[in-house]
Scaffold this motif. Structure first.
Motif, PDB file in Angstrom:
ATOM      1  N   ASP A 186     -32.060  75.488  -3.060  1.00 33.05           N
ATOM      2  CA  ASP A 186     -30.812  74.841  -2.653  1.00 33.05           C
ATOM      3  C   ASP A 186     -30.052  75.701  -1.647  1.00 33.05           C
ATOM      4  O   ASP A 186     -29.498  75.194  -0.666  1.00 33.05           O
ATOM      5  N   ASP A 187     -30.030  77.003  -1.866  1.00 34.53           N
ATOM      6  CA  ASP A 187     -29.262  77.899  -0.994  1.00 34.53           C
ATOM      7  C   ASP A 187     -29.932  78.097   0.362  1.00 34.53           C
ATOM      8  O   ASP A 187     -29.243  78.295   1.368  1.00 34.53           O
ATOM      9  N   LEU A 188     -31.253  78.052   0.401  1.00 39.24           N
ATOM     10  CA  LEU A 188     -31.981  78.334   1.641  1.00 39.24           C
ATOM     11  C   LEU A 188     -32.328  77.083   2.441  1.00 39.24           C
ATOM     12  O   LEU A 188     -32.503  77.149   3.659  1.00 39.24           O
ATOM     13  N   GLY A 189     -32.494  75.963   1.766  1.00 45.11           N
ATOM     14  CA  GLY A 189     -32.859  74.741   2.460  1.00 45.11           C
ATOM     15  C   GLY A 189     -34.320  74.661   2.866  1.00 45.11           C
ATOM     16  O   GLY A 189     -34.686  73.850   3.718  1.00 45.11           O
ATOM     17  N   VAL A 190     -35.176  75.506   2.271  1.00 45.05           N
ATOM     18  CA  VAL A 190     -36.622  75.430   2.485  1.00 45.05           C
ATOM     19  C   VAL A 190     -37.292  75.500   1.118  1.00 45.05           C
ATOM     20  O   VAL A 190     -36.688  75.970   0.145  1.00 45.05           O
ATOM     21  N   PRO A 191     -38.539  75.051   1.011  1.00 48.06           N
ATOM     22  CA  PRO A 191     -39.226  75.121  -0.285  1.00 48.06           C
ATOM     23  C   PRO A 191     -39.335  76.551  -0.795  1.00 48.06           C
ATOM     24  O   PRO A 191     -39.671  77.464  -0.033  1.00 48.06           O
ATOM     25  N   VAL A 192     -39.024  76.731  -2.067  1.00 51.48           N
ATOM     26  CA  VAL A 192     -39.174  78.023  -2.740  1.00 51.48           C
ATOM     27  C   VAL A 192     -40.164  77.831  -3.882  1.00 51.48           C
ATOM     28  O   VAL A 192     -39.997  76.949  -4.729  1.00 51.48           O
ATOM     29  N   ILE A 193     -41.192  78.644  -3.885  1.00 51.21           N
ATOM     30  CA  ILE A 193     -42.303  78.446  -4.814  1.00 51.21           C
ATOM     31  C   ILE A 193     -42.266  79.482  -5.919  1.00 51.21           C
ATOM     32  O   ILE A 193     -42.354  80.688  -5.674  1.00 51.21           O
ATOM     33  N   ASP A 194     -42.097  78.988  -7.127  1.00 57.27           N
ATOM     34  CA  ASP A 194     -42.187  79.804  -8.338  1.00 57.27           C
ATOM     35  C   ASP A 194     -43.670  79.980  -8.660  1.00 57.27           C
ATOM     36  O   ASP A 194     -44.381  78.984  -8.851  1.00 57.27           O
ATOM     37  N   PRO A 195     -44.175  81.200  -8.723  1.00 51.26           N
ATOM     38  CA  PRO A 195     -45.605  81.388  -8.940  1.00 51.26           C
ATOM     39  C   PRO A 195     -46.096  80.893 -10.298  1.00 51.26           C
ATOM     40  O   PRO A 195     -47.261  80.515 -10.436  1.00 51.26           O
TER      41      PRO A 195
END
Length: 211
Positions: A186-195
């Protein structure tokens, strides 16, 4: 169906976070920890020492699939020689998912000394040319990486730097960071992948299970 998920470190907090990250994917995940492991997998020696106990535990378990829930993927290749069921590593799953979502990706590492071993694995996966950079936190513990507000501020700053350098997806380089993924995305505006979640999705795909 049963998927055994092994946290190679002894942290109860990290193990609970791994279970929370996998819960939305279904009830088939049983999450355990290596009670005699270090609190955080920090060094190359920790990775090497974890390999044989993990492989032995996996070989002796009754499960349809396995996840090694640590971003250094300790014992992954060894475990695959011991069983015929799918064995998935958190780093492998996260990197493959990042490459599927973006042309280029970045990684936020737990510490600087973890980066060389991560890069070897990424190169082996054939994804090194897609990596913008791997940037480290200040050698925090795996548990603190997902729970300390000051650590989150540093994670956010590193994520912003990676995004601004061209990363279309950000990979969290520690299983302990699992609970940060939604907030950081939400803060970055790009996909963040939890391993951890990535490993869950990959093992279900290899077991041909709709998640």
């Amino acid at each position: 169906m049963r998927v055994l998920v092994i946290n190679p470190n002894s942290s109860v907090a990290v193990t609970e976070g791994i279970a929370e990250a996998l819960a939305p994917l279904g009830p088939q995940f049983e999450v355990v920890r290596q009670e005699d492991g270090p609190e955080t997998i920090r060094t190359d020696d920790h990775v090497a020492e974890a390999a044989e106990p993990l492989a032995v535990r996996i070989a002796g378990a009754q499960a349809d699939g396995f996840i090694i829930a640590c971003f250094s993927d300790p014992g992954l290749d060894l475990a695959r020689t011991r069983v015929s069921q799918p064995v998935v590593g958190a780093q492998e799953a996260a990197v493959l998912e990042a490459c599927a979502q973006a042309d280029r990706f970045g990684i936020i590492a737990l510490s600087e000394r973890a980066i060389p071993r991560h890069l070897k694995r990424i190169e082996a996966l054939g994804c090194i040319d897609r990596l913008v950079a791997e940037l480290p936190l200040r050698d925090v513990s795996a548990a603190d990486s997902g729970r300390d507000p000051e650590v989150y501020r540093h994670v956010l700053a590193l994520g912003e730097e990676l995004r601004d350098r061209g990363a279309g997806a950000i990979v969290l380089g520690c299983a302990g960071m699992a609970q940060l993924a939604a907030r950081l995305q939400d803060d970055l505006g790009v996909p963040v992948i939890d391993p951890v979640a990535a490993a869950g999705r990959l093992v279900l795909a290899r077991l041909d299970v709709s998640s």
